[in-house]
Design an enzyme around this catalytic site. Sequence first.
Site, PDB file in Angstrom:
ATOM      1  N   GLY A 144      -0.476 -16.669  20.038  1.00  0.00           N
ATOM      2  CA  GLY A 144      -0.485 -17.995  19.928  1.00  0.00           C
ATOM      3  C   GLY A 144       0.336 -18.499  18.595  1.00  0.00           C
TER       4      GLY A 144
ATOM      5  N   GLY B 205       3.517 -18.803  18.346  1.00  0.00           N
ATOM      6  CA  GLY B 205       4.776 -19.212  18.976  1.00  0.00           C
ATOM      7  C   GLY B 205       5.936 -18.434  18.983  1.00  0.00           C
ATOM      8  N   LYS B 206       5.728 -16.805  19.072  1.00  0.00           N
ATOM      9  CA  LYS B 206       6.703 -15.932  18.914  1.00  0.00           C
ATOM     10  C   LYS B 206       7.840 -16.211  20.057  1.00  0.00           C
ATOM     11  CE  LYS B 206       4.085 -11.991  20.396  1.00  0.00           C
ATOM     12  NZ  LYS B 206       2.700 -12.574  20.487  1.00  0.00           N
ATOM     13  N   THR B 207       7.150 -16.410  21.146  1.00  0.00           N
ATOM     14  CA  THR B 207       8.018 -16.393  22.418  1.00  0.00           C
ATOM     15  C   THR B 207       8.999 -17.993  22.227  1.00  0.00           C
ATOM     16  OG1 THR B 207       6.373 -15.397  23.943  1.00  0.00           O
ATOM     17  CG2 THR B 207       7.926 -16.874  24.847  1.00  0.00           C
ATOM     18  N   SER B 208       8.185 -19.051  21.677  1.00  0.00           N
ATOM     19  CA  SER B 208       9.150 -20.069  21.670  1.00  0.00           C
ATOM     20  C   SER B 208      10.263 -19.666  20.460  1.00  0.00           C
ATOM     21  CB  SER B 208       8.193 -21.079  21.132  1.00  0.00           C
ATOM     22  OG  SER B 208       7.108 -21.282  21.946  1.00  0.00           O
TER      23      SER B 208
ATOM     24  N   ASP C  88       5.781  -8.873  26.735  1.00  0.00           N
ATOM     25  CA  ASP C  88       4.424  -9.410  26.200  1.00  0.00           C
ATOM     26  C   ASP C  88       3.561  -9.563  27.447  1.00  0.00           C
ATOM     27  OD1 ASP C  88       2.194 -11.136  25.207  1.00  0.00           O
ATOM     28  OD2 ASP C  88       3.377 -12.181  23.996  1.00  0.00           O
TER      29      ASP C  88
ATOM     30  N   THR D  70      -0.685 -19.572  25.190  1.00  0.00           N
ATOM     31  CA  THR D  70      -1.221 -17.882  24.997  1.00  0.00           C
ATOM     32  C   THR D  70      -2.389 -17.622  24.922  1.00  0.00           C
ATOM     33  OG1 THR D  70       1.122 -17.843  24.269  1.00  0.00           O
ATOM     34  CG2 THR D  70      -0.197 -16.032  23.709  1.00  0.00           C
TER      35      THR D  70
END
Length: 600
Positions: free
Chosen positions: A19, A21-24, A46, A509
């Site tokens: 949550g 924001g690592k993917t973003s 992930d 997430t």
Amino acid sequence: MFELIQNATRHLFFTGKGGVGKTSMACATAVQLAQSGKRVLLVSTDPASNLDEVLGCRLGHTPTPVDGVDGLDGINIDPQIAAAEYRERMVQPYRGVLPDAAVRSMEEQFSGSCTVEIAAFDEFAKLLGDDTATSDYDHVVFDTAPTGHTLRLLTLPSAWSGFMESSTTGASCLGPLAGLQAQQAIYKKTVAALGNGDQTTLVLVTRPETSAFAEAARSSDELRQLGVLNQRLIVNGVFTASDEGDRVAAAMQKRGDHALEQIPSNLAELPRLSVALSPSGVMGIDRLRQVGRADHEASGANTGSPLNVSPSSTELPGDLSDLVDGIAAKGRGVVLAMGKGGVGKTTVASAVAVALARRGFDVHLSTTDPAAHVAATLASESLERLTVDRIDPAAEVEAYRAEVLATAGENLDANGRALLEEDLRSPCTEEIAVFRAFAQSVAAGTDRFVVLDTAPTGHTILLLDSAMAYHREVSRQGSEVPESVQQLLPRLRDPDFTQVLIVTLPEATPVHEAAKLQEDLVRAGIQPTAWVINQSIAPLETTDPALQRRQSHEQAYIDEVKTLSGGSAALVPWQLQPPTGVDALSKLGQRHHAPLESRS
């Protein structure tokens, strides 16, 4: 993100708890590198990946061109599928050879987080340790880095075969490593690449929140100790109020500013990039191109025209008080607050305990959280009929380690013993060690309410169930199992005795990870009672344009929770003041949609 792009190493790993924001941030970096003329491969393993959602295209297990971005390919590896394939390779040779109970025990042993972790690293290693696999790319960007536990396992002596053959039962995490012997050369090369600062950068992604900073600081220290020294920090979701007269916006900025002022010293010394809060999430190529750009930050992710969405015009779940009424009707039993780190399950557990005590019930509140946040949440205040303690994981693990080393480790050589000692530092081992103390706490629910923050996962419950079943099958010594442990599984599976609250945030997430948790619990024979959506902006009265857009963005995830929970959900508003202390926690359990402090 210009400086990070300009000085990018060949490999970039983005890590952080769910949550943040690592993917973003990983996607934004990959898109902007490709935009600069580089050939880039973006990889995610992930378990709760929303890579497809962020990029707006469908990816698979092989490099797939990302629509609208020349030079960018993506792979969305499903670690659950990888773990399932890995598990079957390990278990298949024993089918029809060992008793069915033993095979079931092995299958469950290969079902947990450690197997997923190892299977994910196996996929990483194919891309990181084998240069030929990514020779067509200038940069490889990984969403979700290996944990310190994984890296420690893979740097241990290669004393696999003899020890592995004797570790097919019980709750060991070593089973997942049994199939890795053949690839040790690649793993060594992978670990070396991770520690080479000229090749690899580790990017820690966090939010401007005290608890998120603490988690990032722990990860940073652990990875430093393992030789991963080239680290950077991204603070995502920094909020700046557009109208200081808006009490909600002003309070949100103040809380973030305070967390930044108190940032841990090991994070403060890292090169840092701050990214403004995106009211509606960072989705789509156009938005990813803008992340971190000075003109974008100056123009304001926090500005824009207000939406014509009234918080009161949307149907929101009920209050926490409604759930507490249902719990109180049972008269006694166990309440489990479950969820991923950072969603506020400690706050929810404490609020439920306080509400029950103020309804006149005897309540015991406990936690297995190593950081012992329950005491901090209550601000060390006392309340009649409420008792508080904590299960100390460190003490329980130490006792468990001593017991296992004295038995299973008695006849091992030095390398085998080193491997066993590492296994006993794994996440699963802590769950097992705490299990016995947890069972004692649950047993106390026969004559009072016991509220537990941070419960064992569904995997742990099944793992203990299968291990105990195998123990009974081969030794017929089930009578030696303590009564509290014998009764634990039936109690947890009894909805009249145990009520499970799944805590989440109204974001992609956390909701998707909570959905997987629910599946895990159902697999273990436990049906969750309700979901709790914590820290929601949706019911607040605000004129801030960014927060109004955020309210609209939350609605899709609130609706998703209502569906996943079958309508059994409660919503807790974001509070102007941190909800610590008995009075503040009491307000969370009162019948209102907005925090009392925001009402005139």
